[in-house]
Design an enzyme around this catalytic site. Structure first.
Site, PDB file in Angstrom:
ATOM      1  N   ASP A 167     -11.845  -0.771 -10.775  1.00  0.00           N
ATOM      2  CA  ASP A 167     -11.943   0.643 -10.303  1.00  0.00           C
ATOM      3  C   ASP A 167     -11.239   1.567 -11.158  1.00  0.00           C
ATOM      4  OD1 ASP A 167     -11.835   2.879  -8.184  1.00  0.00           O
ATOM      5  OD2 ASP A 167     -13.103   1.326  -7.074  1.00  0.00           O
ATOM      6  N   HIS A 198      -9.032   6.791  -6.126  1.00  0.00           N
ATOM      7  CA  HIS A 198     -10.344   6.085  -5.706  1.00  0.00           C
ATOM      8  C   HIS A 198     -10.223   4.781  -5.488  1.00  0.00           C
ATOM      9  CE1 HIS A 198     -14.446   4.156  -5.986  1.00  0.00           C
ATOM     10  NE2 HIS A 198     -14.582   5.454  -5.245  1.00  0.00           N
ATOM     11  N   SER A 358     -18.849   3.748  -1.840  1.00  0.00           N
ATOM     12  CA  SER A 358     -17.686   3.271  -2.213  1.00  0.00           C
ATOM     13  C   SER A 358     -16.689   2.898  -1.238  1.00  0.00           C
ATOM     14  CB  SER A 358     -16.685   4.558  -3.221  1.00  0.00           C
ATOM     15  OG  SER A 358     -17.250   4.434  -4.405  1.00  0.00           O
TER      16      SER A 358
END
Length: 412
Positions: A167, A198, A358
Site C-alpha cells: 500500500d 491509506h 480498500s
C-alpha cells in the site's frame, strides 16, 4: 472514496504479435507511463535462460546508445527484474519502439505489457468481547445480525501470523499497533513513512489493537504507492515479489512459513496479465491474499489484481447489508465485507473514516490472519474457508454476484 482515487478499468487487447510474443495495448482511458513496459518471459524459461536474455538486452541497449544521435532521447533500459516462485519471470524498464520490437521477437518472451498508474482502492469458546466498537464493521463480522455494537473474538487474535500490507506504507509508531507494525520495503520514493494515510487505515483494520480484526497479528509495510496514493504497475509487482520472498522465509522458506502469512492489496488498476500472473505466483506459494474488488460499480473482471481467480476478491457492503453503490461486483467476487464509512487509523496517532473496497479487503485479510491463528489452514484455500463460513446477507449484490458477507464464526 476508494479504490480512495479511481482507477479506470479496461481490458488489454493484443496489439500485435511478432514471432509469437504479444505486445499488449492498454485501453484508451488507462494512464500509461510513456515508454515504460513490463516484459514477461515464457513459463518454461529457466533462470539461466532469463539471465542470458537480460545479458542480450544490455548488450543490445549499449549498441543502441553508441549509435544514438545527439537529438534522440536515451532510454533508461531495464530497471527491475522479477522472479516469483519460479513461474513468473519478468523485467520492466524504459524502452523505445525499436527496442520493444526487438524484444518482442525474442523466443523467450511471452508478452509485453505497457506500464501504467495503479491507485488506492479507497471511495466460539474463550471469546473476548470489545463493546461499543469504534467501527461498525468489527461488530458486523462477528454477528449474523446487523446493528450490533460488540466484537466477539478468540483471544488468540492472529498471534503468530504476519500480514503484509502492500500500500502507501504504515505509520508503524501509531499507538494502536502497540509495537506490532514494522517497516518492510519501499518501492516508490525515498520516504519511509505513510505520507498518504491509506495504508495506515488499511493496516488498522487488519490488526489495530482497537480498530482491527486480528489484534495480535504482526504487520509489515510494503510501500508501492506515493503520497498521492498512486504508483506504477511495475513497482507494485516489485513489492509483491519482495513480500512473497519475505513471507516464504527470504526465498528459502517452506510452505509452512508461507502458510503463516497473509497479504492485503487495497489497490488496483486496469486488467493486467502481468499483475494477475504475479498474484497467482503468490497464491501458488501458499500465501493468502485479500484484494479490493474496485470502486467503479462494474464487473471486477476489468480490474487487476481483483480479476485473478486465485486471490480472495472482496466487494464492499454498507451498514444495512446492502451493496455499496461504488463497489465492483461479478462472478470473480468471493465475498462481501464492510466497506462504507469505516473508521480506522490515521498517521500521527489519530483516526479517519473512509469508504471503498480498500476498506472491505482488510476486513478479509484480518479475518484470514485471525483464522490462521485459530489453527485453520492458510494459503489460497483459506478463501474457500471464509466463503463457507460467510452467510447470505447482502441485498441486491449485483448481477452474478455472491450475497455472502464474512463472519468469524463467533456463534453470535
Amino acid at each position: 472514496m476508494g479504490f480512495i482515487t479511481k482507477a479506470i478499468p479496461i481490458v488489454l487487447a493484443a496489439l500485435s504479435t511478432v514471432n509469437g510474443a504479444k505486445i499488449l495495448e492498454a485501453g484508451p482511458h488507462a494512464e500509461t507511463i510513456p515508454n515504460k513496459y513490463i516484459v514477461v518471459m515464457k513459463r518454461e524459461v529457466s533462470d539461466e535462460a532469463f539471465s542470458a536474455h537480460t545479458t542480450w538486452l544490455s548488450q543490445n541497449l549499449n549498441r543502441r546508445v553508441m549509435r544514438r544521435s545527439g537529438s534522440s532521447k536515451a532510454m533508461a533500459g531495464m530497471q527491475d527484474k522479477y522472479s516469483l516462485g519460479g513461474i513468473f519471470r519478468a523485467y520492466s524498464g524504459e524502452f523505445d519502439d525499436a527496442m520493444i520490437k526487438d524484444i518482442s521477437s525474442h523466443d523467450d518472451v511471452d508478452y509485453i505489457e505497457p506500464d501504467f498508474v495503479v491507485r488506492t482502492s479507497t471511495n466460539g469458546t474463550n471469546l473476548t468481547r470489545q463493546d461499543n466498537v469504534p467501527s461498525w464493521g468489527l461488530a458486523r463480522v462477528s454477528s449474523k445480525k446487523a446493528g450490533g455494537t460488540t466484537y466477539y473474538y478468540d483471544s488468540s487474535a492472529g498471534k503468530g501470523v504476519t500480514a503484509y500490507v502492500i500500500d502507501t506504507g504504515i505509520d508503524i509508531n501509531h499507538e494502536d499497533f502497540r509495537g506490532r507494525a514494522k517497516w518492510g520495503k519501499n518501492f516508490v520514493d525515498d520516504m519511509d513513512e505513510d505520507c498518504n494515510g491509506h495504508g495506515t487505515h488499511v493496516a488498522g483494520t487488519v490488526g489495530g489493537t482497537k480498530y482491527g480484526l486480528a489484534k495480535g497479528v504482526s504487520l509489515v509495510a510494503v510501500k508501492v504507492l506515493d503520497c498521492e496514493g498512486s504508483g506504477s504497475n511495475s513497482g507494485v509487482i516489485k513489492g509483491m515479489e519482495w513480500a512473497m520472498r519475505e513471507a516464504s522465509g527470504g526465498g528459502n522458506g517452506t510452505a509452512k512459513a508461507a502458510g503463516k502469512a497473509v497479504m492485503n492489496m487495497s489497490l488496483g488498476g486496469p486488467r493486467s496479465q502481468a499483475s494477475n500472473q504475479a498474484a497467482k505466483a503468490i497464491s501458488d506459494a501458499g500465501i493468502f491474499m485479500a484484494v479490493a474488488a474496485g470502486n467503479e460499480n462494474m464487473d471486477a473482471q476489468h480490474s487487476s489484481p481483483a480479476s485473478e481467480p486465485s486471490v480472495c476478491t472482496v466487494a464492499a457492503s454498507t451498514e444495512d447489508d446492502g451493496k455499496a453503490d461504488f463497489s465492483n461486483y461479478g462472478q470473480l467476487v468471493d465475498v462481501y465485507a464492510p466497506g462504507k464509512d469505516i473508521t480506522s487509523l490515521k498517521p500521527g496517532g489519530s483516526t479517519d473514516t473512509l469508504s471503498g473496497t480498500s476498506m472491505a479487503s482488510p476486513h478479509v485479510c484480518g479475518l484470514g490472519a485471525y483464522l490462521i491463528g485459530l489453527g485453520k489452514q492458510g494459503g489460497p484455500g483459506l478463501c474457500d474457508t471464509i466463503k463457507e463460513m460467510a452467510h447470505d446477507a447482502i441485498q441486491r449484490p449485483g448481477e452474478g454476484t455472491t450475497s455472502k458477507l464474512i463472519y468469524n464464526g463467533s456463534g453470535k
